[in-house]
Design a protein around this motif. Structure first.
Motif, PDB file in Angstrom:
ATOM      1  N   GLN A   1      37.513  33.975  46.618  1.00  0.00           N
ATOM      2  CA  GLN A   1      38.175  34.444  47.838  1.00  0.00           C
ATOM      3  C   GLN A   1      39.666  34.667  47.648  1.00  0.00           C
ATOM      4  O   GLN A   1      40.272  35.481  48.322  1.00  0.00           O
ATOM      5  N   ASN A   2      40.285  33.925  46.744  1.00  0.00           N
ATOM      6  CA  ASN A   2      41.723  34.038  46.495  1.00  0.00           C
ATOM      7  C   ASN A   2      42.057  35.135  45.493  1.00  0.00           C
ATOM      8  O   ASN A   2      43.178  35.204  45.009  1.00  0.00           O
ATOM      9  N   LYS A   3      41.072  35.952  45.137  1.00  0.00           N
ATOM     10  CA  LYS A   3      41.217  37.048  44.165  1.00  0.00           C
ATOM     11  C   LYS A   3      41.526  36.538  42.758  1.00  0.00           C
ATOM     12  O   LYS A   3      42.066  37.251  41.933  1.00  0.00           O
TER      13      LYS A   3
ATOM     14  N   ILE B   1      32.415  20.740  46.181  1.00  0.00           N
ATOM     15  CA  ILE B   1      33.015  21.997  46.608  1.00  0.00           C
ATOM     16  C   ILE B   1      32.131  23.155  46.150  1.00  0.00           C
ATOM     17  O   ILE B   1      31.743  23.225  44.978  1.00  0.00           O
ATOM     18  N   VAL B   2      31.817  24.038  47.083  1.00  0.00           N
ATOM     19  CA  VAL B   2      31.094  25.261  46.746  1.00  0.00           C
ATOM     20  C   VAL B   2      32.061  26.434  46.932  1.00  0.00           C
ATOM     21  O   VAL B   2      32.886  26.428  47.845  1.00  0.00           O
ATOM     22  N   THR B   3      31.981  27.410  46.046  1.00  0.00           N
ATOM     23  CA  THR B   3      32.899  28.538  46.073  1.00  0.00           C
ATOM     24  C   THR B   3      32.114  29.835  46.148  1.00  0.00           C
ATOM     25  O   THR B   3      31.337  30.129  45.239  1.00  0.00           O
TER      26      THR B   3
ATOM     27  N   THR C   1      46.699  40.937  36.722  1.00  0.00           N
ATOM     28  CA  THR C   1      47.084  40.394  38.028  1.00  0.00           C
ATOM     29  C   THR C   1      46.815  41.449  39.100  1.00  0.00           C
ATOM     30  O   THR C   1      46.581  42.616  38.780  1.00  0.00           O
ATOM     31  N   PRO C   2      46.876  41.074  40.389  1.00  0.00           N
ATOM     32  CA  PRO C   2      46.685  42.073  41.450  1.00  0.00           C
ATOM     33  C   PRO C   2      47.675  43.241  41.377  1.00  0.00           C
ATOM     34  O   PRO C   2      47.393  44.324  41.856  1.00  0.00           O
ATOM     35  N   GLU C   3      48.828  43.020  40.757  1.00  0.00           N
ATOM     36  CA  GLU C   3      49.808  44.100  40.596  1.00  0.00           C
ATOM     37  C   GLU C   3      49.482  44.997  39.409  1.00  0.00           C
ATOM     38  O   GLU C   3      50.198  45.946  39.125  1.00  0.00           O
ATOM     39  N   GLY C   4      48.426  44.656  38.649  1.00  0.00           N
ATOM     40  CA  GLY C   4      48.031  45.468  37.502  1.00  0.00           C
ATOM     41  C   GLY C   4      48.729  45.095  36.205  1.00  0.00           C
ATOM     42  O   GLY C   4      48.762  45.871  35.262  1.00  0.00           O
TER      43      GLY C   4
END
Length: 178
Positions: free
Chosen positions: A57-59, A37-39, A164-167
């Protein structure tokens, strides 16, 4: 002291300086020898030079403490994939020889218990720049002998990088803590 001159030191200590290209980030491909697997990731360094971290890619963000880095290698000194399928995946659509674009970062708590972070840049010049910069940050004597205030700033920087993405600061494995 016959030969001593005041103010002249054999060793010049240079403060930690992170280049703009490392702060801004660069696209790489991360790979493991254990899987095929390459990311694709974006690799960055924090402005103080404490960590370098990557976002996929999934943050999802992972980070590596630069004080744990023992070596950074590129070109023919970097680790090459053994699996031909993996090598083919890494070499698709890129300009330049694969070997010249590969980077291996060797890290660990000591020289016996080491791990490898394997990356492929999209250009040879980027691989050389990142290798040289990461190695100079990891071997900087002022960074290796930080003050207490700098250690507190490092802990704060680590918390800020892992939000997290929500900070919010993540609570990993909450079920285990109960």
């Amino acid at each position: 002291m016959a030969g001593a001159q005041p103010g002249v030191h054999a060793l010049q200590l240079k403060p930690v300086c992170v280049s703009d290209s490392l702060k801004k980030g660069t696209k790489f491909v991360k790979w493991d020898d254990d899987s095929t697997i390459v990311t694709p990731i974006i690799l960055r360094t924090d402005p103080q030079g404490f960590f370098f971290y990557w976002t996929d890619q999934n943050k999802e963000t992972e980070l590596l403490d630069l004080s744990l880095v023992k070596d950074a290698r590129c070109g023919r000194h970097a680790k090459a994939p053994k699996d031909p399928k993996l090598r083919e995946l890494l070499d698709v659509g890129n300009i330049g020889r694969l070997e010249q674009r590969m980077i291996t970062v060797v890290y660990g708590p000591d020289l016996v218990n080491i791990s490898h972070l394997n990356l492929v840049a999209f250009q040879e010049e980027v691989a050389k720049e990142w290798t040289n910069e990461v190695f100079s940050l990891a071997t900087n004597l002022l960074a290796q002998n930080m003050s207490r205030d700098a250690f507190l700033e490092k802990a704060y920087t680590k918390l800020k990088l892992q939000v997290t993405p929500e900070g919010r600061i993540p609570l990993k494995n909450r079920s285990e803590a109960s």
